[in-house]
Design an enzyme around this catalytic site. Structure first.
Site, mmCIF file in Angstrom:
data_model
loop_
_atom_site.group_PDB
_atom_site.id
_atom_site.type_symbol
_atom_site.label_atom_id
_atom_site.label_comp_id
_atom_site.label_asym_id
_atom_site.label_seq_id
_atom_site.Cartn_x
_atom_site.Cartn_y
_atom_site.Cartn_z
ATOM 1 N N HIS A 36 0.929 -1.048 -0.099
ATOM 2 C CA HIS A 36 0.172 0.113 -0.038
ATOM 3 C C HIS A 36 0.949 1.382 -0.046
ATOM 4 O O HIS A 36 0.541 2.460 -0.605
ATOM 5 C CB HIS A 36 -0.752 0.077 1.227
ATOM 6 C CG HIS A 36 -2.310 -0.750 1.162
ATOM 7 N ND1 HIS A 36 -2.016 -2.134 1.074
ATOM 8 C CD2 HIS A 36 -3.450 -0.621 1.061
ATOM 9 C CE1 HIS A 36 -3.196 -2.864 0.880
ATOM 10 N NE2 HIS A 36 -4.083 -1.861 0.836
ATOM 11 N N HIS A 64 -0.122 -4.425 8.942
ATOM 12 C CA HIS A 64 1.491 -4.355 8.747
ATOM 13 C C HIS A 64 2.319 -4.023 10.197
ATOM 14 O O HIS A 64 1.686 -3.372 10.823
ATOM 15 C CB HIS A 64 2.059 -3.599 7.577
ATOM 16 C CG HIS A 64 1.773 -3.884 6.296
ATOM 17 N ND1 HIS A 64 2.680 -4.852 5.693
ATOM 18 C CD2 HIS A 64 1.053 -3.874 5.448
ATOM 19 C CE1 HIS A 64 2.316 -5.248 4.498
ATOM 20 N NE2 HIS A 64 1.245 -4.424 4.429
ATOM 21 N N ASP A 110 7.293 -2.515 8.411
ATOM 22 C CA ASP A 110 6.816 -2.542 6.795
ATOM 23 C C ASP A 110 6.752 -1.289 6.232
ATOM 24 O O ASP A 110 7.003 -0.939 5.150
ATOM 25 C CB ASP A 110 5.825 -3.181 6.958
ATOM 26 C CG ASP A 110 5.986 -4.781 7.593
ATOM 27 O OD1 ASP A 110 6.888 -5.072 7.577
ATOM 28 O OD2 ASP A 110 4.836 -5.425 7.885
#
Length: 314
Positions: free
Chosen positions: A181, A222, A226
Site C-alpha cells: 500500500h 502491517h 514494513d
C-alpha cells in the site's frame, strides 16, 4: 446559455479527439514497456500469493507502533482501505486530465510508463525481502486460529496462477516487508510532486501519505517496520530510476505535435528531405560566416582584406 454550452462541448470534444490521437501515437511506440510493467504487476501478485502458502501463524511480534497507536479493530479496518482507494483513483484520474483540461503538462502514456517503472523496481525489492524472511502476520485473518492464516496445498497450477483475485489479494498473509500500500501511495505522491501543478494538492498528498502510514499500523495490517522500510526504500528507488529515465517533454512550451518524439520513419523521411534540398540548392540553412560592417554595409569576411587595402590606399 444553450449556445455557450454547445460551443464549450464542441471545444471539449475536439480536445479529447486531439489528445486521443496524440496518446495513441505514443502508445504505438511505448506499448511494449507498458505491457511489461503490467505483466510485472501480475508477477508481484503471484509472488504474494505464493508466499501465503509458506506463511505460518504465530504470536504477534512486539512492535513500537502497536504500543503507541490504538487498535482500530475489525469493524474499522476499512478506513485505511478507503484512504488508499481515494489516493489510487485520484491519481488515475489526474493522469487522464490532459484529455479534458486545456492546461496540461504531461502525456498520459509517458507518465504511466514512468510510474510502472517505479512500481516494478520497488516491488522487485519487496518480493526478495518477504521471501527472505516470513513473519507471522499481525492482521486478524493471519493470526492463529483463523482458517485463512494458512493455505492448503494447491490442487493444480491454475489455482496458483489465478491468485484467487480479489479475495486472495485482500486476505493475503506473509507478504509483509515492506508495505505494498505504501509503495503505491508514495510512488503516486512523488510523481505528482514532480509533475503536478497545484501546491496545495502536493501538501495534501504528503499529509495523506503520513496518515495512511499510521492507519496501516493501527489497522494491524502491517508491522511498523514494513511502513518505515517502505518510506526510505521507495524514495530511493524513485530517485535512482528517475535519473535513468529520459525526462518528460514539457507541454507548456508549445503545441503538442512539436513535442512528440519522432519515430524512425519520421527521422528517415526528414533526413531524405534535407538531403534533397541540399542537392537541389534549396537548403534552408543560413550562412552564419562572420561578417564585417563598413560604412553601413555588411561585407563578407572574404572581402574584408580587400576593403582594408582600399582604405589604406594600397
Amino acid at each position: 446559455m444553450t449556445f455557450y454550452i454547445a460551443r464549450e462541448s464542441s471545444k471539449l470534444w475536439r480536445r479529447i479527439c486531439t489528445e486521443t490521437f496524440i496518446e495513441i501515437h505514443l502508445l504505438a511506440e511505448k506499448w511494449k514497456l507498458l505491457l511489461a510493467g503490467l505483466i510485472c504487476q501480475y508477477i508481484h501478485g503471484l509472488a504474494a500469493r505464493g508466499v501465503h502458502y509458506l506463511h505460518r501463524p504465530g504470536p504477534t511480534l512486539q512492535d513500537m507502533g502497536f504500543m503507541l497507536l490504538p487498535e482500530l479493530g475489525r469493524d474499522k479496518a476499512y478506513i485505511s482501505e478507503t484512504v488508499f482507494s481515494f489516493v489510487f483513483f485520484s491519481f488515475v484520474l489526474w493522469t487522464f486530465h490532459p484529455f479534458i483540461f486545456q492546461s496540461k503538462k504531461i502525456y498520459t502514456v509517458l507518465i504511466w510508463r514512468r510510474v510502472l517503472a517505479f512500481l516494478v523496481g520497488s516491488q522487485a525489492l519487496r518480493i526478495v525481502t518477504f521471501y527472505s524472511t516470513q513473519l507471522p502476520g499481525p492482521n486478524y485473518h493471519c493470526r492463529e486460529g483463523s482458517p485463512l492464516a494458512t493455505l492448503p496445498r494447491p490442487k493444480n497450477v491454475a489455482e496458483v496462477l489465478l491468485i484467487n483475485f480479489p479475495k486472495g489479494v485482500i486476505y493475503g498473509c506473509g507478504d509483509l516487508i515492506f508495505s505494498s500500500h505504501m509503495i503505491f501511495t508514495l510512488v503516486f505522491v512523488l510523481t505528482y510532486q514532480k509533475y503536478g501543478t497545484k501546491r496545495i494538492i502536493k501538501q495534501l498528498a504528503w499529509s495523506i501519505a503520513v496518515i495512511q502510514s499510521f492507519l496501516i499500523v493501527a489497522s494491524r495490517k502491517h508491522y511498523s517496520v514494513d511502513v518505515v522500510v517502505a518510506w526510505y526504500t521507495v524514495n530511493l528507488v524513485v530517485f535512482f530510476i528517475d535519473k535513468k529515465l529520459p525526462e518528460l517533454p514539457d507541454r507548456t512550451n508549445g503545441p503538442s505535435s512539436q513535442l512528440l518524439p519522432l519515430s524512425t520513419k519520421d527521422k528517415d523521411s526528414r533526413t531524405k528531405e534535407e538531403h534533397l534540398k541540399l542537392l537541389n540548392g534549396n537548403s534552408d540553412s543560413t550562412d552564419r560566416r562572420p561578417r564585417t560592417q563598413l560604412n553601413g554595409k555588411i561585407l563578407e569576411d572574404l572581402n574584408t582584406v580587400h576593403s582594408d587595402k582600399e582604405m589604406n590606399g594600397t
